[in-house]
Design a protein around this motif. Structure first.
Motif, PDB file in Angstrom:
ATOM      1  N   ASP A  62      -2.715  -3.540 -18.640  1.00 28.02           N
ATOM      2  CA  ASP A  62      -2.561  -3.922 -17.416  1.00 28.02           C
ATOM      3  C   ASP A  62      -3.080  -5.265 -17.296  1.00 28.02           C
ATOM      4  O   ASP A  62      -4.001  -5.804 -17.599  1.00 28.02           O
ATOM      5  CB  ASP A  62      -3.462  -2.959 -16.463  1.00 28.02           C
ATOM      6  N   ALA A  63      -2.018  -6.071 -16.905  1.00 26.57           N
ATOM      7  CA  ALA A  63      -2.276  -7.840 -17.067  1.00 26.57           C
ATOM      8  C   ALA A  63      -2.957  -8.362 -15.792  1.00 26.57           C
ATOM      9  O   ALA A  63      -2.865  -9.564 -15.801  1.00 26.57           O
ATOM     10  CB  ALA A  63      -1.055  -8.269 -17.517  1.00 26.57           C
ATOM     11  N   HIS A  64      -3.277  -7.230 -14.900  1.00 30.94           N
ATOM     12  CA  HIS A  64      -3.845  -7.750 -13.627  1.00 30.94           C
ATOM     13  C   HIS A  64      -4.581  -6.662 -12.930  1.00 30.94           C
ATOM     14  O   HIS A  64      -4.347  -5.838 -12.114  1.00 30.94           O
ATOM     15  CB  HIS A  64      -2.749  -8.118 -12.474  1.00 30.94           C
ATOM     16  N   GLY A 100      -4.284   5.704 -20.068  1.00 32.05           N
ATOM     17  CA  GLY A 100      -3.419   5.483 -21.145  1.00 32.05           C
ATOM     18  C   GLY A 100      -3.470   4.055 -21.162  1.00 32.05           C
ATOM     19  O   GLY A 100      -2.985   3.395 -22.372  1.00 32.05           O
ATOM     20  N   PHE A 101      -4.318   3.232 -20.553  1.00 34.01           N
ATOM     21  CA  PHE A 101      -4.357   1.547 -20.736  1.00 34.01           C
ATOM     22  C   PHE A 101      -5.553   1.372 -21.543  1.00 34.01           C
ATOM     23  O   PHE A 101      -6.727   1.347 -21.029  1.00 34.01           O
ATOM     24  CB  PHE A 101      -4.571   1.116 -19.251  1.00 34.01           C
ATOM     25  N   THR A 102      -5.317   0.992 -22.686  1.00 35.07           N
ATOM     26  CA  THR A 102      -5.982   0.679 -23.837  1.00 35.07           C
ATOM     27  C   THR A 102      -6.639  -0.846 -23.736  1.00 35.07           C
ATOM     28  O   THR A 102      -7.711  -1.105 -24.394  1.00 35.07           O
ATOM     29  CB  THR A 102      -5.799   0.962 -25.039  1.00 35.07           C
ATOM     30  N   THR A 103      -5.963  -1.636 -23.045  1.00 33.91           N
ATOM     31  CA  THR A 103      -6.374  -3.128 -22.678  1.00 33.91           C
ATOM     32  C   THR A 103      -6.015  -3.441 -21.198  1.00 33.91           C
ATOM     33  O   THR A 103      -4.884  -2.920 -20.832  1.00 33.91           O
ATOM     34  CB  THR A 103      -5.188  -3.982 -23.683  1.00 33.91           C
ATOM     35  N   VAL A 104      -6.986  -4.180 -20.605  1.00 33.07           N
ATOM     36  CA  VAL A 104      -6.512  -4.799 -19.362  1.00 33.07           C
ATOM     37  C   VAL A 104      -7.154  -6.244 -19.514  1.00 33.07           C
ATOM     38  O   VAL A 104      -7.959  -6.660 -19.899  1.00 33.07           O
ATOM     39  CB  VAL A 104      -7.432  -3.841 -18.274  1.00 33.07           C
ATOM     40  N   ARG A 105      -6.341  -6.995 -18.748  1.00 33.42           N
ATOM     41  CA  ARG A 105      -6.867  -8.293 -18.142  1.00 33.42           C
ATOM     42  C   ARG A 105      -7.255  -8.404 -16.852  1.00 33.42           C
ATOM     43  O   ARG A 105      -6.577  -8.378 -15.829  1.00 33.42           O
ATOM     44  CB  ARG A 105      -5.514  -9.441 -18.408  1.00 33.42           C
ATOM     45  N   ASP A 106      -8.502  -8.782 -16.914  1.00 34.38           N
ATOM     46  CA  ASP A 106      -9.291  -8.998 -15.689  1.00 34.38           C
ATOM     47  C   ASP A 106      -8.877 -10.204 -14.883  1.00 34.38           C
ATOM     48  O   ASP A 106      -9.080 -10.987 -15.426  1.00 34.38           O
ATOM     49  CB  ASP A 106     -10.861  -8.592 -15.738  1.00 34.38           C
ATOM     50  N   ALA A 107      -8.486 -10.056 -13.798  1.00 35.79           N
ATOM     51  CA  ALA A 107      -8.087 -11.308 -13.084  1.00 35.79           C
ATOM     52  C   ALA A 107      -8.968 -11.755 -12.040  1.00 35.79           C
ATOM     53  O   ALA A 107      -8.663 -12.596 -11.256  1.00 35.79           O
ATOM     54  CB  ALA A 107      -6.750 -11.067 -12.247  1.00 35.79           C
ATOM     55  N   GLY A 108     -10.227 -11.675 -12.481  1.00 36.31           N
ATOM     56  CA  GLY A 108     -11.470 -12.261 -11.486  1.00 36.31           C
ATOM     57  C   GLY A 108     -12.737 -11.347 -11.261  1.00 36.31           C
ATOM     58  O   GLY A 108     -12.214 -10.465 -10.584  1.00 36.31           O
ATOM     59  N   ILE A 123     -19.127   1.132 -22.977  1.00 37.15           N
ATOM     60  CA  ILE A 123     -18.326   1.574 -21.881  1.00 37.15           C
ATOM     61  C   ILE A 123     -17.072   2.336 -22.743  1.00 37.15           C
ATOM     62  O   ILE A 123     -16.555   1.665 -23.407  1.00 37.15           O
ATOM     63  CB  ILE A 123     -17.899   0.461 -20.975  1.00 37.15           C
ATOM     64  N   ALA A 124     -16.717   3.499 -22.356  1.00 35.47           N
ATOM     65  CA  ALA A 124     -15.503   4.137 -22.879  1.00 35.47           C
ATOM     66  C   ALA A 124     -14.185   3.411 -22.326  1.00 35.47           C
ATOM     67  O   ALA A 124     -13.511   4.233 -21.654  1.00 35.47           O
ATOM     68  CB  ALA A 124     -15.670   5.567 -22.985  1.00 35.47           C
ATOM     69  N   GLY A 125     -13.957   2.180 -22.130  1.00 38.53           N
ATOM     70  CA  GLY A 125     -12.777   1.625 -21.731  1.00 38.53           C
ATOM     71  C   GLY A 125     -12.123   0.835 -22.508  1.00 38.53           C
ATOM     72  O   GLY A 125     -12.074   0.735 -23.457  1.00 38.53           O
ATOM     73  N   PRO A 126     -10.947   0.235 -21.925  1.00 37.65           N
ATOM     74  CA  PRO A 126      -9.948  -0.484 -22.463  1.00 37.65           C
ATOM     75  C   PRO A 126     -10.708  -1.966 -22.825  1.00 37.65           C
ATOM     76  O   PRO A 126     -11.618  -2.466 -22.513  1.00 37.65           O
ATOM     77  CB  PRO A 126      -8.927  -0.932 -21.516  1.00 37.65           C
ATOM     78  N   ARG A 127      -9.769  -2.488 -24.035  1.00 34.68           N
ATOM     79  CA  ARG A 127     -10.192  -4.025 -24.450  1.00 34.68           C
ATOM     80  C   ARG A 127     -10.037  -4.872 -23.107  1.00 34.68           C
ATOM     81  O   ARG A 127      -9.353  -4.517 -22.103  1.00 34.68           O
ATOM     82  CB  ARG A 127      -9.236  -4.467 -25.251  1.00 34.68           C
ATOM     83  N   LEU A 128     -11.040  -5.696 -22.995  1.00 30.36           N
ATOM     84  CA  LEU A 128     -11.087  -6.470 -22.004  1.00 30.36           C
ATOM     85  C   LEU A 128     -11.038  -7.968 -21.891  1.00 30.36           C
ATOM     86  O   LEU A 128     -11.848  -8.740 -22.655  1.00 30.36           O
ATOM     87  CB  LEU A 128     -12.380  -6.245 -21.100  1.00 30.36           C
ATOM     88  N   PHE A 129      -9.559  -8.443 -21.515  1.00 27.74           N
ATOM     89  CA  PHE A 129      -9.581 -10.054 -21.384  1.00 27.74           C
ATOM     90  C   PHE A 129     -10.018 -10.362 -19.963  1.00 27.74           C
ATOM     91  O   PHE A 129      -9.448  -9.882 -18.937  1.00 27.74           O
ATOM     92  CB  PHE A 129      -8.052 -10.054 -21.845  1.00 27.74           C
ATOM     93  N   PHE A 130     -10.982 -11.530 -19.909  1.00 24.08           N
ATOM     94  CA  PHE A 130     -11.380 -11.632 -18.363  1.00 24.08           C
ATOM     95  C   PHE A 130     -11.377 -13.367 -18.150  1.00 24.08           C
ATOM     96  O   PHE A 130     -11.472 -13.939 -18.962  1.00 24.08           O
ATOM     97  CB  PHE A 130     -12.926 -11.274 -18.638  1.00 24.08           C
TER      98      PHE A 130
END
Length: 409
Positions: A62-64, A100-108, A123-130
């Protein structure tokens, strides 16, 4: 080193519009070791997952995403303790992983601490690009002060989500600060928005010099700028001045889409957020001024997808949900199916988003050497994209970095 063998999978390779049956994938540690159309000998001690023809996809991206925007009324964020925001973010990230989202790009809003918490497993969450805090001019989309507030921006609630930065020097300093704090990209506001109280959708935000300054600072760190923009003029200016990804773009027209294509600019539509805001925004505290602005961009959403498809623009996959609307994240797949094929949608949520993150051949693919982020789907999502909707009911297995985050017998 742990090993996992996926046998007899129907593989989505991101390049062909049909699943490839009879495929076998070996994972060693956090990487994919082997991909073959012939059976792979099970290594000693490996765990074998016999898929019997079930679909095996790269982990979704998820890129946003907004992990900490836990209120539809963004002006309330500044009064919430960071520790409380962190716990809300944990819940949102872990729920996204189960979809099923193993990566997210946080947009703020998200920061290095959240990224590290997911990296080390707290946190048992996705890879986080922020992006850290977004850059906004006074009165821009990142300025959450009500019209009656006379306080300076530095004392307002904007600081929970954004830098209010005016002029080249302030933009430069704000960008450098976020890069210093580990931001994987810089986000700027290039047009008005729905959730902010004072700026019309059409208003342009940031001058050419300010945008080019943010771009230069990001590129000096080998990173990039993403820009919130709705109107053709705002989108074209941002793309022309070096912005790499345009967020939303609901009001884009044919010439502007073609310009983005020619420039190699990515566009990340986020249609599900407008649907969710229309249905639930008022009940969750979205201000009336935002409800009125929502009407302008919501109706244009599907048309923007049609325009981008005709222009062959590079389109990513994003959702932009805030507050209690995150459970609707996977509804983006179904909405896009009104215009795009399942293959086009899945490619956006895997291959294209990996390119946006500058992680092609590492994420969004199932190939030798890539990070072992994969999901198993009951059924064929290339025939029925709605299999990915909901809360992961049709996703029995989720693996990130070679570790199971969901495994249903």
């Amino acid at each position: 080193m742990t090993s996992i063998l996926f046998s007899d999978a129907a593989l989505f390779d991101g390049e062909t519009p049909q699943l490839k049956p009879g495929m076998h994938v070996l994972v060693e540690g956090d990487r994919i070791k082997e991909v073959s159309d012939k059976p792979i000998t099970k290594p000693a001690g490996a765990q074998e997952i016999k898929l019997n023809g079930k679909a095996l996809l790269p982990g979704l991206i998820d890129a946003h995403f907004h992990a900490v925007l836990v209120e539809a009324n963004l002006g309330k964020l500044g009064g919430m303790p960071k520790s409380l925001l962190g716990q809300h973010a944990r819940a949102m990230l872990e729920a996204a992983m189960q979809r099923g989202f193993t990566t997210v790009r946080d947009a703020g809003g998200a920061d290095y601490g959240l990224a590290m918490a997911t990296e080390v497993g707290l946190i048992a969450g996705p890879r986080l690009f922020f992006a850290g805090r977004v850059l906004s001019p006074t009165g821009g989309h990142g300025d959450s002060r009500g019209l009656e507030e006379a306080s300076c921006a530095c004392c307002s609630n904007a600081g929970a989500f954004s830098h209010i930065a005016d002029g080249v020097d302030e933009v430069r300093k704000a960008a450098r600060e976020e890069l210093r704090r580990g931001a994987t990209q810089i986000k700027i506001m290039a047009s008005g928005g729905v959730a902010s109280p004072s700026d019309p959708i059409y208003v342009l935000q940031y001058s050419e010099e300010e945008i080019r300054t943010a771009v230069w600072e990001a590129q000096s760190w080998r990173r990039y700028v993403m820009a919130h923009a709705y109107t053709p003029e705002a989108i074209r200016r941002a793309a022309d001045f070096g912005v790499r990804t345009i967020e939303h773009a609901n009001l884009i027209d044919e010439p502007t889409a073609q310009f983005c294509t020619e420039r190699g600019t990515y566009v990340v539509p986020t249609l599900v957020t407008y649907d969710a805001l229309d249905k639930y925004g008022r009940a969750q505290g979205l201000p009336e001024v935002s409800i009125q602005k929502l009407k302008v961009v919501r109706e244009a959403g599907l048309k923007s997808l049609e325009i981008l498809k005709r222009a062959k623009t590079r389109v990513g996959f994003g959702t932009d949900l805030i507050g209690g609307m995150h459970p609707h994240q996977s509804g983006e797949f179904v909405i896009r199916a009104n215009v795009l094929s399942p293959f086009e949608i899945l490619r956006s949520a895997t291959v294209m988003n990996a390119e946006i993150l500058q992680m092609q051949d590492e994420l969004g693919c199932i190939k030798v050497g890539a990070l072992a982020d994969m999901i198993v789907v009951n059924g064929d999502p290339l025939k029925d994209i709605a299999l990915l909707d909901g809360q992961g009911e049709n996703i029995p297995v989720i693996v990130k970095g070679g570790k199971f985050y969901k495994s249903v017998a």
